[in-house]
Design a protein around this motif. Structure first.
Motif, PDB file in Angstrom:
ATOM      1  N   LEU A   8      14.183 -10.524  23.786  1.00 19.54           N
ATOM      2  CA  LEU A   8      14.758 -10.186  22.491  1.00 19.54           C
ATOM      3  C   LEU A   8      13.926 -10.793  21.364  1.00 19.54           C
ATOM      4  N   PHE A   9      13.633 -12.066  21.477  1.00 20.84           N
ATOM      5  CA  PHE A   9      12.875 -12.811  20.477  1.00 20.84           C
ATOM      6  C   PHE A   9      11.435 -12.298  20.387  1.00 20.84           C
ATOM      7  N   ASN A  10      10.776 -12.188  21.531  1.00 21.33           N
ATOM      8  CA  ASN A  10       9.364 -11.796  21.539  1.00 21.33           C
ATOM      9  C   ASN A  10       9.149 -10.359  21.085  1.00 21.33           C
ATOM     10  N   ALA A  11      10.074  -9.473  21.418  1.00 20.71           N
ATOM     11  CA  ALA A  11       9.960  -8.089  20.953  1.00 20.71           C
ATOM     12  C   ALA A  11       9.972  -8.040  19.434  1.00 20.71           C
ATOM     13  N   ALA A  12      10.832  -8.855  18.806  1.00 22.07           N
ATOM     14  CA  ALA A  12      10.914  -8.869  17.346  1.00 22.07           C
ATOM     15  C   ALA A  12       9.645  -9.452  16.731  1.00 22.07           C
ATOM     16  N   VAL A  13       9.118 -10.526  17.314  1.00 21.98           N
ATOM     17  CA  VAL A  13       7.898 -11.149  16.780  1.00 21.98           C
ATOM     18  C   VAL A  13       6.716 -10.194  16.911  1.00 21.98           C
ATOM     19  N   ARG A  14       6.617  -9.522  18.039  1.00 22.36           N
ATOM     20  CA  ARG A  14       5.524  -8.566  18.236  1.00 22.36           C
ATOM     21  C   ARG A  14       5.655  -7.376  17.290  1.00 22.36           C
ATOM     22  N   ALA A  15       6.884  -6.890  17.101  1.00 23.71           N
ATOM     23  CA  ALA A  15       7.092  -5.797  16.144  1.00 23.71           C
ATOM     24  C   ALA A  15       6.723  -6.249  14.739  1.00 23.71           C
ATOM     25  N   GLY A  16       7.077  -7.483  14.395  1.00 26.84           N
ATOM     26  CA  GLY A  16       6.700  -8.021  13.093  1.00 26.84           C
ATOM     27  C   GLY A  16       5.201  -8.043  12.896  1.00 26.84           C
ATOM     28  N   ALA A  17       4.461  -8.329  13.965  1.00 26.82           N
ATOM     29  CA  ALA A  17       2.997  -8.317  13.872  1.00 26.82           C
ATOM     30  C   ALA A  17       2.481  -6.909  13.598  1.00 26.82           C
ATOM     31  N   SER A  18       3.071  -5.909  14.259  1.00 24.59           N
ATOM     32  CA  SER A  18       2.684  -4.511  14.009  1.00 24.59           C
ATOM     33  C   SER A  18       2.933  -4.133  12.553  1.00 24.59           C
ATOM     34  N   ILE A  19       4.085  -4.566  12.046  1.00 27.24           N
ATOM     35  CA  ILE A  19       4.452  -4.244  10.663  1.00 27.24           C
ATOM     36  C   ILE A  19       3.494  -4.911   9.676  1.00 27.24           C
ATOM     37  N   MET A  20       3.228  -6.186   9.880  1.00 25.36           N
ATOM     38  CA  MET A  20       2.397  -6.920   8.931  1.00 25.36           C
ATOM     39  C   MET A  20       0.955  -6.423   8.946  1.00 25.36           C
ATOM     40  N   GLN A  21       0.485  -5.929  10.071  1.00 29.39           N
ATOM     41  CA  GLN A  21      -0.862  -5.379  10.122  1.00 29.39           C
ATOM     42  C   GLN A  21      -0.980  -4.172   9.206  1.00 29.39           C
ATOM     43  N   VAL A  22       0.065  -3.341   9.177  1.00 28.97           N
ATOM     44  CA  VAL A  22       0.078  -2.179   8.279  1.00 28.97           C
ATOM     45  C   VAL A  22       0.292  -2.628   6.838  1.00 28.97           C
ATOM     46  N   TYR A  23       1.153  -3.627   6.657  1.00 31.08           N
ATOM     47  CA  TYR A  23       1.503  -4.094   5.311  1.00 31.08           C
ATOM     48  C   TYR A  23       0.287  -4.583   4.541  1.00 31.08           C
ATOM     49  N   LYS A  24      -0.702  -5.083   5.261  1.00 35.18           N
ATOM     50  CA  LYS A  24      -1.921  -5.572   4.616  1.00 35.18           C
ATOM     51  C   LYS A  24      -2.805  -4.439   4.105  1.00 35.18           C
ATOM     52  N   ASN A  25      -2.528  -3.212   4.563  1.00 37.01           N
ATOM     53  CA  ASN A  25      -3.348  -2.054   4.193  1.00 37.01           C
ATOM     54  C   ASN A  25      -2.471  -1.011   3.519  1.00 37.01           C
ATOM     55  N   ARG A  26      -2.056  -1.289   2.312  1.00 40.75           N
ATOM     56  CA  ARG A  26      -1.000  -0.521   1.660  1.00 40.75           C
ATOM     57  C   ARG A  26      -1.423   0.883   1.249  1.00 40.75           C
ATOM     58  N   ASP A  27      -2.687   1.210   1.367  1.00 37.29           N
ATOM     59  CA  ASP A  27      -3.125   2.568   1.022  1.00 37.29           C
ATOM     60  C   ASP A  27      -3.027   3.510   2.212  1.00 37.29           C
ATOM     61  N   ASP A  28      -2.567   3.026   3.366  1.00 35.56           N
ATOM     62  CA  ASP A  28      -2.563   3.841   4.578  1.00 35.56           C
ATOM     63  C   ASP A  28      -1.215   3.747   5.285  1.00 35.56           C
ATOM     64  N   TYR A  29      -0.125   3.962   4.533  1.00 32.95           N
ATOM     65  CA  TYR A  29       1.212   3.844   5.109  1.00 32.95           C
ATOM     66  C   TYR A  29       1.646   5.095   5.870  1.00 32.95           C
ATOM     67  N   ASP A  30       1.003   6.266   5.584  1.00 31.52           N
ATOM     68  CA  ASP A  30       1.365   7.521   6.252  1.00 31.52           C
ATOM     69  C   ASP A  30       2.858   7.800   6.107  1.00 31.52           C
ATOM     70  N   ILE A  31       3.316   7.929   4.867  1.00 27.05           N
ATOM     71  CA  ILE A  31       4.744   8.078   4.572  1.00 27.05           C
ATOM     72  C   ILE A  31       5.180   9.526   4.755  1.00 27.05           C
ATOM     73  N   SER A  32       6.315   9.723   5.455  1.00 25.65           N
ATOM     74  CA  SER A  32       6.943  11.039   5.582  1.00 25.65           C
ATOM     75  C   SER A  32       8.446  10.851   5.478  1.00 25.65           C
ATOM     76  N   LEU A  33       9.199  11.950   5.554  1.00 22.98           N
ATOM     77  CA  LEU A  33      10.656  11.893   5.426  1.00 22.98           C
ATOM     78  C   LEU A  33      11.319  12.246   6.747  1.00 22.98           C
ATOM     79  N   LYS A  34      12.382  11.490   7.070  1.00 26.47           N
ATOM     80  CA  LYS A  34      13.187  11.805   8.250  1.00 26.47           C
ATOM     81  C   LYS A  34      14.196  12.901   7.894  1.00 26.47           C
ATOM     82  N   SER A  35      15.012  13.282   8.871  1.00 25.38           N
ATOM     83  CA  SER A  35      15.958  14.385   8.675  1.00 25.38           C
ATOM     84  C   SER A  35      16.994  14.075   7.604  1.00 25.38           C
TER      85      SER A  35
END
Length: 279
Positions: free
Chosen positions: A14-41
């Motif tokens: 539970l703990f490690n999944a959240a920390v690893r997901a946070g790493a994925s998020i922060m890697q993208v967060y550092k590159n704010r011009d490449d968020y690839d934003i779309s809309l859900k349903s």
């Protein structure tokens, strides 16, 4: 969690999944011009960070053999999940709007649901390196200095070392009311106006994501009102984290408990109160 053995077995993934997901998020967060934003349903935004965090969590929790109900897998049919006795309820990136705005107010939410009741939960705030942990009947704890790490492998002993139990001592005297930074309505404003009649000096705290539940659990805010739609993955982890710190969450206007694994995954309006809040 339901017992000590289950806690020792399931808290690390539970703990490690959240920390690893946070790493994925922060890697993208550092590159704010490449968020690839779309809309859900439902016309809410989704970014590549949401997708990467979802993938990270599913892959890491896979060996537990416990099914996952996630915001990014929301199309799962009710008939497929209605009889689940144990499942993970996940929001891999809660506060996508705040993530896009760049204001650091986003979280990873993972809840372990047993018979549709949350028995264990974490909320990870990767920008602030804070992890909130709760087990039903065992309390809520805050662990700080948890840096995002794509290879996180915390053991149970390492997780519990240095944790502080919540709530902390209050650091304010006036009523502090939390509201969503990006999701306010006229009903929200009227509700606060009624509170202000009895508490003219109340302070409004605007905050994104499930971090509001964490602030309530800490005792930094006293009351949270939500009069727009949220989903079950937005509240399950936060509700347990608050409850185990002595607080409560009740629906508006009928004052009932939130229910989970419903056919419609949207929550009703609700209010949450920190420990000792009598409003």
């Amino acid at each position: 969690m339901t017992n000590d053995k289950m806690a020792m077995y399931l808290l690390p993934p539970l703990f490690n999944a959240a920390v690893r997901a946070g790493a994925s998020i922060m890697q993208v967060y550092k590159n704010r011009d490449d968020y690839d934003i779309s809309l859900k349903s439902d016309h809410t935004p989704i970014t590549i960070a949401d997708r990467l965090a979802h993938k990270t969590i599913r892959e890491y929790l896979g060996p537990t053999r416990i099914p996952v109900l996630s915001e990014e897998g929301r199309e799962m049919r009710y008939d497929e999940r209605r009889n689940w006795e144990l499942y993970w309820l996940v929001d891999p990136l809660d506060g996508t709007i705040e993530f896009i705005k760049g204001n650091n107010e986003f979280t990873v939410n993972i809840a372990l649901m047993e018979n549709n009741v949350c028995t264990g939960a974490v909320i990870y705030v990767p920008y602030y390196e804070k992890m909130y942990i709760a087990g039903r009947g065992t309390g809520t704890f805050l662990k700080e200095g948890v840096a995002p790490d794509a290879a996180a492998e915390y053991t149970y002993d390492r997780i519990v070392a240095g944790c502080r139990q919540l709530p902390l001592e209050p650091d304010h005297e006036v009523l502090r009311v939390a509201v969503s930074r990006s999701h306010q309505t006229e009903e929200t404003h009227r509700h606060i106006a009624r509170l202000r009649e009895r508490h003219p000096d109340l302070e409004v705290v605007e905050q994104g994501s499930s971090y509001k539940f964490c602030l309530l659990a800490e005792g930094k805010v006293d009351y949270y009102v939500r009069t727009t739609h949220t989903y079950e993955w937005d509240t399950a982890a936060g509700e347990l984290i608050l409850a185990e710190a002595g607080g409560s969450t009740r629906t508006l206007p009928d004052d009932r408990a939130l229910r989970y694994n419903e056919e419609d995954l949207r929550n009703p309006w609700f209010v949450s109160r920190a420990k000792g809040c009598k409003v």
